[in-house]
Design an enzyme around this catalytic site. Structure first.
Site: not given
Length: 516
Positions: A385, A393, A402, A429
């Site tokens: 992760d 983000n 992205d 993620e």
């Protein structure tokens, strides 16, 4: 051609047309149902993720609040013991004043420390000068201790400081004479700006809420509300009337009594102190992005439906024309078959990263467990992760988010590995890696190399709590051998996820291995 043959051909053509029309209608209905399910499931996952985020945030803030008040309580208890032993006569007052100043300098939340006698006169304070005829017997906390024999800590509503007009939270303790009679009050004041500054560190929407309240429903501080809302009584809100009565912590969605905005809340009542922490996300704002994504997805699905409907109409038209178009229909069938094969292939790949997607991972894991049960070879499942990706983000934007995931995926897919191993994007993620016929040392080493490959990309991450200020990841490893009957894939994933959670708790940017 005779009439009977023509009739048979017409019936065959009509039957084929009916069958084709029914098939097209079935596909349209299937796509509509599937699209509806995906949209609904996306809504539920967004709601669940927001609830979890709000719950985690309220728990985090509650630990901070408990630490803040605990430090003040320990300070007051220590001062109380000193006064019990030495009293607060003339020489002792000078020593107490120096002690108070020293203690105040070590606790950033403190605005001041004070000692009042039984009449409310100022005896000692951290301020340089005591105002002439200063008396605090009119304060609510003073009256409380004057009339209450308990020496327990008391947290009052927000008041204005009489030294500099700052907003402060009074935290006080009763002083007793040897015979138990009232001797005065020991007071520490916490600056409200301390909580304003701390809560200001969190990146949230303009209408999202972070609040600290007394357990009787009075607001001590609420972001983003102005000071006019301080000490407002919201005990009639659903939080106090319903949710806190059934549970000391959890999540709930309701309209705020302050600004009437519907929010998704996480709440926690402190065990040690009469304090409630609430963190709320504006429900309308939370789902605004979801609505955009759902609208785009629906538009794409409708476009596909339109394309499929048009193709079906063409096929039906060709059937109606004449028998000569059978060849064309065969070509269309072959084209549709090829398209279906292409769609099946694409359905196993993640669009953003190009890695295997969740569906391919689920299939591969089930097959791998079955193979391991036959061969007795050990399998390693690594769950990985990206650390603090939400903050990334929120800070850099979804486009950069992205790109970050694409870079991480490229780093993982570029690692040397065997053909029988699989690297997939699990969702968001999270990534998963399945290693066949591997030792514990080999699995851990591979996971460490994966984390190093991600760090080596040197993706800037200003909001990470790690010193390197680059994007990192955490990994959990679970090794097992398939059994007969085969264990459920979910049980394997849960163990690897538990190890990943442990890696997060132990500081992130690390590998933890699951224990049975």
């Amino acid at each position: 051609m005779n009439t009977r043959a023509q009739s048979t051909e017409q019936r065959s053509s009509t039957s084929l047309q009916t069958l084709m029309a029914g098939f097209i209608l079935f596909i349209i209905l299937a796509v509509v149902v599937l699209n509806g399910w995906v949209v609904f499931n996306s809504y539920q996952r967004t709601l669940e993720a927001t609830e979890k985020q709000a719950d985690n945030l309220s728990l985090s803030l509650s630990r901070h609040a408990e630490d803040t008040f605990l430090q003040v309580e320990l300070l007051l208890q220590d001062l109380n013991e000193r006064i019990d032993q030495d009293g607060f006569g003339g020489p002792q007052l000078l020593r107490l004043q120096q002690t108070l100043k020293n203690r105040k300098s070590t606790l950033p939340q403190l605005h001041g420390i004070f000692i009042y006698d039984s009449a409310g006169h100022w005896l000692v304070t951290t301020a340089d000068n005591i105002p002439k005829n200063a008396n605090n017997s009119d304060r609510e906390y003073f009256k409380y201790h004057q009339n209450t024999p308990s020496t327990e800590l008391y947290i009052g509503s927000v008041i204005r400081s009489r030294t500099n007009d700052d907003l402060i939270i009074p935290v006080s303790m009763r002083l007793n004479n040897d015979d138990g009679s009232f001797a005065g009050v020991l007071l520490a004041t916490i600056s409200l700006n301390y909580f304003k500054l701390y809560y200001g560190y969190y990146s949230m929407g303009d209408t999202d809420v972070l609040a600290i309240l007394l357990s009787d429903g009075h607001i001590l501080y609420g972001r983003p509300f102005d000071d006019s809302q301080i000490n407002r009584d919201v005990s009639s809100s659903p939080l106090f009337m319903e949710h806190l009565k059934s549970s000391t912590s959890g999540t709930a969605t309701f309209y705020s009594t302050v600004d009437h905005v519907e929010r998704i809340y996480g709440y926690t009542r402190l065990k040690r102190y009469p304090i409630v922490i609430a963190a709320g996300y504006n429900k309308t704002q939370v789902f605004s992005n979801w609505k955009v994504d759902s609208t785009i997805y629906t538009a794409i699905a409708l476009t596909l439906l339109l394309i499929m409907s048009s193709m079906g109409a063409i096929v039906l038209k060709q059937i109606k024309i004449n028998e000569k178009n059978q060849t064309d229909l065969t070509k269309v069938r072959d084209q549709l078959t090829a398209m279906n094969h292409t769609l099946e292939t694409l359905a196993l790949l993640d669009v953003l990263t190009g890695l295997a997607n969740r569906r391919q991972f689920d299939i591969f894991l089930r097959e791998t467990i079955a193979q391991s049960a036959l061969s007795g070879k050990r399998i390693a499942l690594i769950m990985l992760d990206v650390d603090m990706f939400k903050k990334y983000n929120d800070h850099y934007g979804h486009v950069e988010g992205d790109k970050c995931l694409q870079t991480v995926s490229h780093a993982l897919s570029s690692m040397p590995r065997r053909k029988e191993d699989l690297i997939a994007r699990y969702g968001g993620e999270e990534f998963v890696i399945i290693l066949m016929d591997v030792t514990e040392e080999g699995a851990i080493a591979f996971a460490e190399r994966a984390l190093e490959a991600i760090r080596h990309q040197s993706i800037p991450h200003e909001l990470t709590s790690l010193d390197e200020k680059v994007v990192t990841a955490s990994a959990g490893v679970y090794l097992f051998v398939g059994t007969t009957p085969a264990q459920a894939p979910e049980s394997v994933i849960i163990r690897a996820d538990k190890a990943l959670y442990q890696a997060k708790n132990n500081g992130r940017n690390r590998v933890e291995i699951a224990t049975e």
